[in-house]
Design a protein around this motif. Structure first.
Motif, PDB file in Angstrom:
ATOM      1  N   ILE A  28       0.818  -1.214   0.000  1.00 13.33           N
ATOM      2  CA  ILE A  28       0.000   0.000   0.000  1.00 13.33           C
ATOM      3  C   ILE A  28       0.852   1.264   0.000  1.00 13.33           C
ATOM      4  O   ILE A  28       0.385   2.338  -0.362  1.00 13.33           O
ATOM      5  N   PHE A  40      -3.044  -1.528   6.977  1.00 11.11           N
ATOM      6  CA  PHE A  40      -3.314  -2.339   5.794  1.00 11.11           C
ATOM      7  C   PHE A  40      -2.185  -3.314   5.480  1.00 11.11           C
ATOM      8  O   PHE A  40      -2.104  -3.835   4.369  1.00 11.11           O
ATOM      9  N   PHE A  59      -3.672  -5.384   1.073  1.00 11.51           N
ATOM     10  CA  PHE A  59      -4.110  -4.549  -0.037  1.00 11.51           C
ATOM     11  C   PHE A  59      -4.062  -5.409  -1.292  1.00 11.51           C
ATOM     12  O   PHE A  59      -3.027  -5.994  -1.607  1.00 11.51           O
ATOM     13  N   ALA A  80      -8.782  -2.965   0.095  1.00  3.03           N
ATOM     14  CA  ALA A  80      -7.944  -3.334   1.233  1.00  3.03           C
ATOM     15  C   ALA A  80      -8.816  -3.798   2.390  1.00  3.03           C
ATOM     16  O   ALA A  80     -10.019  -3.519   2.431  1.00  3.03           O
ATOM     17  N   ARG A  83     -10.818   1.320   0.857  1.00  3.08           N
ATOM     18  CA  ARG A  83     -10.027   1.605  -0.348  1.00  3.08           C
ATOM     19  C   ARG A  83     -10.538   0.900  -1.607  1.00  3.08           C
ATOM     20  O   ARG A  83      -9.763   0.606  -2.508  1.00  3.08           O
TER      21      ARG A  83
END
Length: 166
Positions: free
Chosen positions: A12, A48, A55, A69, A82
């Motif tokens: 990420i 994350f 992710f 994510a 996300r």
């Protein structure tokens, strides 16, 4: 010649993901204008990363075209954040594929449930989550000025590293 779409875990903090997060932030700013809250900056990148998060990106060749994510919501529940699909790749089922990959990641990380919220100005997201087996609906959450849709579902994947009958 078209490239095969490939789903994989991504860092990420990488430059390719930063472009996606910038595009997602711009979409939130456009949709929510006066109600915009900085969702992207609200959570540390470390949320994350394993062992609590992941992710997932879908690549068309070298181009990141869809992503999502998960992060720890509580001891048994992963929260989806996300979710994004590049404009040129929307309406192709890629967001559903991201959700399936996130379900796999949640299983591998030991979660048994998945939770998410989406805003009232994202009706296509509400439809996606309902079509993907999430249950829930509109709620008022104190930190938001608009109605929020909250959804959850059990993790349906078997961890890839676990026996199928475990």
């Amino acid at each position: 010649m078209t490239s095969a779409l490939i789903a994989r875990r991504l860092d990420i903090a990488s430059a390719e993901v930063a472009e996606v997060l910038d595009a997602l932030d711009e979409e939130y700013r456009t949709r929510y204008r006066e109600f915009y809250k900085d969702d992207i900056g609200a959570y540390p990148v470390s949320d994350f990363l394993a062992p609590d998060g992941a992710f997932i990106g879908i690549l068309d060749g070298d181009l990141l075209v869809a992503a999502g994510a998960i992060r720890r919501y509580n001891a048994t529940t992963a929260e989806v954040k996300r979710m994004w699909t590049r404009d040129s790749h929307r309406r192709r089922g890629l967001a559903q594929q991201v959700l399936r990959e996130l379900d796999n990641a949640a299983a591998e990380l030991g979660y048994t449930r998945i939770f998410l919220t989406t805003g009232s100005r994202q009706p296509e997201a509400v439809a996606l989550y309902r079509a993907s087996g999430f249950e829930g609906g509109e709620r008022r959450i104190p930190e938001f000025d608009l109605p929020v849709f909250a959804f959850e579902k059990p993790v349906t994947s078997t961890p890839r590293n676990a026996p199928a009958n475990a």
